[in-house]
Design an enzyme around this catalytic site. Structure first.
Site, short mmCIF file in Angstrom:
data_model
loop_
_atom_site.label_atom_id
_atom_site.label_comp_id
_atom_site.label_asym_id
_atom_site.label_seq_id
_atom_site.Cartn_x
_atom_site.Cartn_y
_atom_site.Cartn_z
N ASP A 74 1.88 6.68 -7.28
CA ASP A 74 1.91 5.45 -6.87
C ASP A 74 1.97 4.04 -7.80
O ASP A 74 1.69 4.48 -8.97
CB ASP A 74 0.55 5.33 -5.75
CG ASP A 74 -0.57 5.74 -6.65
OD1 ASP A 74 -0.80 6.04 -7.76
OD2 ASP A 74 -1.81 5.96 -5.78
N ASN A 132 -12.73 7.57 0.18
CA ASN A 132 -12.54 7.83 1.67
C ASN A 132 -11.47 8.79 1.99
O ASN A 132 -11.36 9.07 2.82
CB ASN A 132 -12.07 6.62 2.23
CG ASN A 132 -10.78 5.92 1.51
OD1 ASN A 132 -10.18 6.70 0.79
ND2 ASN A 132 -9.96 4.84 2.11
N HIS A 182 -8.74 9.49 0.27
CA HIS A 182 -7.35 9.01 0.20
C HIS A 182 -6.76 10.06 -1.20
O HIS A 182 -7.54 10.26 -2.14
CB HIS A 182 -7.02 7.75 -0.15
CG HIS A 182 -7.32 6.95 -1.13
ND1 HIS A 182 -7.62 5.69 -1.23
CD2 HIS A 182 -7.27 7.34 -2.56
CE1 HIS A 182 -7.94 5.13 -2.21
NE2 HIS A 182 -7.70 6.26 -3.19
N GLU A 234 -3.98 6.57 2.84
CA GLU A 234 -5.35 6.07 3.18
C GLU A 234 -5.64 6.63 4.47
O GLU A 234 -4.89 7.24 5.23
CB GLU A 234 -5.46 4.66 3.86
CG GLU A 234 -5.13 3.70 2.34
CD GLU A 234 -6.37 3.46 1.45
OE1 GLU A 234 -7.09 4.29 1.53
OE2 GLU A 234 -6.62 2.61 0.96
C1 GLP Z 1 -6.90 4.98 -6.68
C2 GLP Z 1 -5.94 5.82 -6.80
C3 GLP Z 1 -5.80 7.43 -6.56
C4 GLP Z 1 -7.45 7.90 -7.33
C5 GLP Z 1 -8.36 7.11 -6.69
C6 GLP Z 1 -9.74 7.62 -7.03
O1 GLP Z 1 -7.00 4.31 -5.64
N1 GLP Z 1 -4.68 5.29 -6.07
O2 GLP Z 1 -4.93 7.88 -6.87
O3 GLP Z 1 -7.19 9.11 -6.97
O4 GLP Z 1 -8.15 5.56 -6.78
O5 GLP Z 1 -10.00 6.89 -8.30
P1 GLP Z 1 -11.09 7.28 -9.31
O6 GLP Z 1 -10.57 8.65 -10.08
O7 GLP Z 1 -11.28 5.93 -10.24
O8 GLP Z 1 -12.16 7.54 -8.62
#
Ligand code: GLP
Length: 243
Positions: free
Chosen positions: A67, A136, A138, A143
């Site tokens: 992404d 959440n 995702h 989402e």
């Molecule tokens: C972001 C990314 C996700 C990632 C998520 C969790 O929003 N788009 O790909 O998995 O955050 O992030 P973290 O690893 O910092 O908890």
């Protein structure tokens, strides 16, 4: 689903990096699907360490990232393009031409998402997809509530994601409101999936995603239906699933 419990973040990172390096060693010209977020940073550090020791060669590897924020230029230090160069691409012998991140500066969502989906297809699909897990549920930027059958598309980020990611920006107002992301359908087409989780604040969502019902309200729950998923988590993140 295979689940590996790690002692701590470093051990989680080492275990995850082991799975990725096995993929690269077994198939040097593989396609790796890569993720951003704080969770995989230690995994990338470990891969770099092994690369520096001469144990890993990325020269034939192709990467596709999950992404990118819409509207952030690559030079912005919060873009996922920047993140990937900082944490991995600039530190190993990967060919920059073989690294791919959605182009957040393409204003035409349909055009960019179509191009990205076609690119993944033309590469023959993803051999190993690395994923983090949002609070959440995702994955990528898919989402809660979005249809499972989506390919790469443009999403409106939820308030909770903007809230979670604002720590990286000057304020919540500076967090982009949209992103391009591989869809659930794209992710599910990967041959293998590796998901990394750490910290007690992920314990609830790990339980809901992997031991609760499969529902678009918890996007990661779809992974229960994939036939080759490995979850690597530290003790804190796996605390609620009795492993
Ligand atoms: C972001 C990314 C996700 C990632 C998520 C969790 O929003 N788009 O790909 O998995 O955050 O992030 P973290 O690893 O910092 O908890």
């Amino acid at each position: 689903m295979k689940i590996y419990k790690a002692k701590d973040y470093k051990d989680m990172s080492r275990k995850a990096a082991n799975i990725i390096s096995a993929q690269v060693i077994m198939k040097p010209n593989c396609v790796l699907g890569l993720a951003t977020g704080s969770t995989p940073i230690g995994t990338y550090d470990q891969l770099v360490e092994w690369y520096n020791k001469g144990d890993l060669d990325f020269s034939e590897v192709t990467t596709v990232n999950l992404d990118e924020y819409k509207g952030l230029p690559r030079t912005n230090d919060q873009s996922y393009y920047y993140f990937m160069h900082q944490h991995l691409f600039d530190r190993v012998n990967i060919d920059p031409e073989r690294t791919n991140v959605p182009n957040g500066m393409e204003p035409d969502a349909e055009k960019e998402c179509g191009r990205y989906e076609e690119l993944i297809r033309s590469l023959g699909g993803v051999d190993l997809q690395l994923l983090g897990l949002g609070h959440n549920g995702h994955i990528g930027f898919n989402e809660p509530g979005e249809a499972f059958e989506k390919e790469t598309h443009c999403v409106d980020l939820t308030e909770s994601t903007i809230e979670a990611n604002k720590r990286f920006f000057a304020s919540a107002d500076d967090v982009p409101k949209q992103a391009y992301t591989m869809g659930i359908k794209t992710i599910m087409q990967a041959k293998k999936i590796l998901i990394v989780v750490n910290g007690e604040n992920k314990a609830d969502i790990v339980e809901r995603a992997f031991f609760g019902p499969v529902t678009p309200e918890v996007p990661a729950s779809i992974l229960q239906l994939h036939n080759d998923v490995t979850l690597v988590g530290d003790e804190a993140a796996l605390a609620k699933i009795g492993i």
